[in-house]
Enzyme design. Sequence first.
Site, PDB file in Angstrom:
ATOM      1  N   ASN A 193       0.870  -1.184   0.000  1.00  0.00           N
ATOM      2  CA  ASN A 193       0.000   0.000   0.000  1.00  0.00           C
ATOM      3  C   ASN A 193       0.902   1.228   0.000  1.00  0.00           C
ATOM      4  O   ASN A 193       1.486   1.574   1.020  1.00  0.00           O
ATOM      5  CB  ASN A 193      -0.890  -0.030   1.251  1.00  0.00           C
ATOM      6  CG  ASN A 193      -1.696   1.243   1.420  1.00  0.00           C
ATOM      7  OD1 ASN A 193      -1.809   2.048   0.501  1.00  0.00           O
ATOM      8  ND2 ASN A 193      -2.259   1.433   2.614  1.00  0.00           N
ATOM      9  N   TRP A 194       1.004   1.856  -1.155  1.00  0.00           N
ATOM     10  CA  TRP A 194       1.949   2.979  -1.283  1.00  0.00           C
ATOM     11  C   TRP A 194       1.418   4.269  -0.678  1.00  0.00           C
ATOM     12  O   TRP A 194       2.157   5.247  -0.580  1.00  0.00           O
ATOM     13  CB  TRP A 194       2.280   3.217  -2.758  1.00  0.00           C
ATOM     14  CG  TRP A 194       2.962   2.079  -3.438  1.00  0.00           C
ATOM     15  CD1 TRP A 194       3.410   0.907  -2.865  1.00  0.00           C
ATOM     16  CD2 TRP A 194       3.290   1.999  -4.824  1.00  0.00           C
ATOM     17  NE1 TRP A 194       3.987   0.121  -3.818  1.00  0.00           N
ATOM     18  CE2 TRP A 194       3.934   0.758  -5.033  1.00  0.00           C
ATOM     19  CE3 TRP A 194       3.109   2.853  -5.904  1.00  0.00           C
ATOM     20  CZ2 TRP A 194       4.387   0.364  -6.284  1.00  0.00           C
ATOM     21  CZ3 TRP A 194       3.558   2.463  -7.149  1.00  0.00           C
ATOM     22  CH2 TRP A 194       4.198   1.223  -7.333  1.00  0.00           C
ATOM     23  N   LYS A 195       0.147   4.299  -0.353  1.00  0.00           N
ATOM     24  CA  LYS A 195      -0.465   5.517   0.199  1.00  0.00           C
ATOM     25  C   LYS A 195      -0.176   6.708  -0.723  1.00  0.00           C
ATOM     26  O   LYS A 195      -0.062   6.526  -1.929  1.00  0.00           O
ATOM     27  CB  LYS A 195       0.017   5.755   1.635  1.00  0.00           C
ATOM     28  CG  LYS A 195      -0.143   4.484   2.480  1.00  0.00           C
ATOM     29  CD  LYS A 195       0.073   4.695   3.939  1.00  0.00           C
ATOM     30  CE  LYS A 195      -0.101   3.348   4.655  1.00  0.00           C
ATOM     31  NZ  LYS A 195      -0.015   3.459   6.099  1.00  0.00           N
ATOM     32  N   HIS A 222      -9.492   1.235   4.936  1.00  0.00           N
ATOM     33  CA  HIS A 222      -8.213   1.468   5.603  1.00  0.00           C
ATOM     34  C   HIS A 222      -8.417   2.443   6.766  1.00  0.00           C
ATOM     35  O   HIS A 222      -9.199   3.391   6.653  1.00  0.00           O
ATOM     36  CB  HIS A 222      -7.185   2.019   4.607  1.00  0.00           C
ATOM     37  CG  HIS A 222      -5.803   2.017   5.183  1.00  0.00           C
ATOM     38  ND1 HIS A 222      -5.382   2.984   6.065  1.00  0.00           N
ATOM     39  CD2 HIS A 222      -4.776   1.146   5.041  1.00  0.00           C
ATOM     40  CE1 HIS A 222      -4.141   2.703   6.442  1.00  0.00           C
ATOM     41  NE2 HIS A 222      -3.746   1.598   5.828  1.00  0.00           N
ATOM     42  N   GLU A 251      -6.789   4.841   7.834  1.00  0.00           N
ATOM     43  CA  GLU A 251      -6.561   6.260   7.545  1.00  0.00           C
ATOM     44  C   GLU A 251      -7.803   6.883   6.927  1.00  0.00           C
ATOM     45  O   GLU A 251      -8.092   8.064   7.144  1.00  0.00           O
ATOM     46  CB  GLU A 251      -5.333   6.416   6.638  1.00  0.00           C
ATOM     47  CG  GLU A 251      -4.043   6.181   7.428  1.00  0.00           C
ATOM     48  CD  GLU A 251      -2.893   5.608   6.627  1.00  0.00           C
ATOM     49  OE1 GLU A 251      -2.928   5.660   5.388  1.00  0.00           O
ATOM     50  OE2 GLU A 251      -1.953   5.086   7.262  1.00  0.00           O
ATOM     51  N   GLU A 258      -5.354  -4.741  10.674  1.00  0.00           N
ATOM     52  CA  GLU A 258      -4.338  -3.711  10.858  1.00  0.00           C
ATOM     53  C   GLU A 258      -4.609  -2.933  12.142  1.00  0.00           C
ATOM     54  O   GLU A 258      -5.403  -1.980  12.144  1.00  0.00           O
ATOM     55  CB  GLU A 258      -4.362  -2.729   9.677  1.00  0.00           C
ATOM     56  CG  GLU A 258      -4.029  -3.374   8.353  1.00  0.00           C
ATOM     57  CD  GLU A 258      -3.465  -2.353   7.370  1.00  0.00           C
ATOM     58  OE1 GLU A 258      -2.363  -2.582   6.876  1.00  0.00           O
ATOM     59  OE2 GLU A 258      -4.114  -1.320   7.136  1.00  0.00           O
ATOM     60  N   GLY A 288       2.486   2.461  10.640  1.00  0.00           N
ATOM     61  CA  GLY A 288       3.430   3.561  10.454  1.00  0.00           C
ATOM     62  C   GLY A 288       4.159   3.969  11.722  1.00  0.00           C
ATOM     63  O   GLY A 288       4.814   5.010  11.751  1.00  0.00           O
ATOM     64  N   SER A 342       3.429  -1.933  10.281  1.00  0.00           N
ATOM     65  CA  SER A 342       4.883  -1.979  10.479  1.00  0.00           C
ATOM     66  C   SER A 342       5.499  -3.334  10.129  1.00  0.00           C
ATOM     67  O   SER A 342       6.466  -3.759  10.775  1.00  0.00           O
ATOM     68  CB  SER A 342       5.245  -1.551  11.907  1.00  0.00           C
ATOM     69  OG  SER A 342       4.854  -0.206  12.126  1.00  0.00           O
ATOM     70  N   GLY A 401       2.869  -1.035   4.258  1.00  0.00           N
ATOM     71  CA  GLY A 401       2.930   0.369   3.881  1.00  0.00           C
ATOM     72  C   GLY A 401       4.362   0.792   3.584  1.00  0.00           C
ATOM     73  O   GLY A 401       4.901   0.512   2.516  1.00  0.00           O
ATOM     74  N   GLY A 402       4.995   1.422   4.565  1.00  0.00           N
ATOM     75  CA  GLY A 402       6.322   2.005   4.383  1.00  0.00           C
ATOM     76  C   GLY A 402       7.326   1.072   3.709  1.00  0.00           C
ATOM     77  O   GLY A 402       8.046   1.484   2.788  1.00  0.00           O
TER      78      GLY A 402
END
Length: 253
Positions: free
Chosen positions: A9-11, A98, A100, A170, A176, A216, A237-238
């Site tokens: 997930n590149w956001k 998600h 966010e 999640e 993150g 994470s 993600g990251g």
Amino acid sequence: MRTKIAAGNWKMNLNLEQAQTLVSEVVNMVEDEYKGSAKVVFAPSFPFLASVNYLLKNKTRFALAAQNVHHQTSGAYTGEVSIDMVQSVGAAYCLVGHSERRQYQQESNALLATKLDLCLSRNIHPIYCLGETLEERNAGRLWDVLHSQLRDACFHLDEQQFSKVVIAYEPVWAIGTGVTATSAQAQEVHAYLRQHIEQKYGTFVAQSTSILYGGSVNAKNAAELFSQPDIDGGLVGGASLKSREFTEIVKAL
Ligand code: PGA
């Protein structure tokens, strides 16, 4: 046998050139170094879906995901993206719910139920995200929160529809933050979710549902998380923004 999935997930990161480079590097490394059967899913921002799709042409192990979709099918919704648009650029998956988006766009379980319906009506696999905040966990509300996120968004689906849904657990406190749920914490939740799915849809559907862990995940902790019996992959993600690191996560599957 359930599908193992590593989804990136590149956001809201990268530009077009960086997106193309990242995908090409991951595809090359995975093709060279990984012999397993897991699906590798990329979820770029909307503007890059078509060009990433082009790079994934005829590569059945790889798939494209949208990060979101609007809950209406078309019309005067400036700046929004519809399910048909997402489908027409080749997305096979779509993130739904998600944290966010729950947090910043106030997306409710009821709204997410509509998005799940839309995805399924176009044969797109929703990756339905759920998870508790630290406050909810500390207040002893973990199971209630997870249960209502699952029930209120998903349990109106029939068995055939639900069998196309991928679940992503999640925990909000792990996203993150560098704080990963321990493999035991994650396994406990995944087993709970699978048990609820079983109560609603029966053993066959529960055993075939892919439940991913997100929060994470990195190249160091992936193997331990993925070794748990109810963890079928990761929503990353990251660490999915670095080609070598994401490839190592794929290989951990
Ligand atoms: P993270 O994000 O891996 O950077 O924690 C996961 C996610 O939000 O899907």
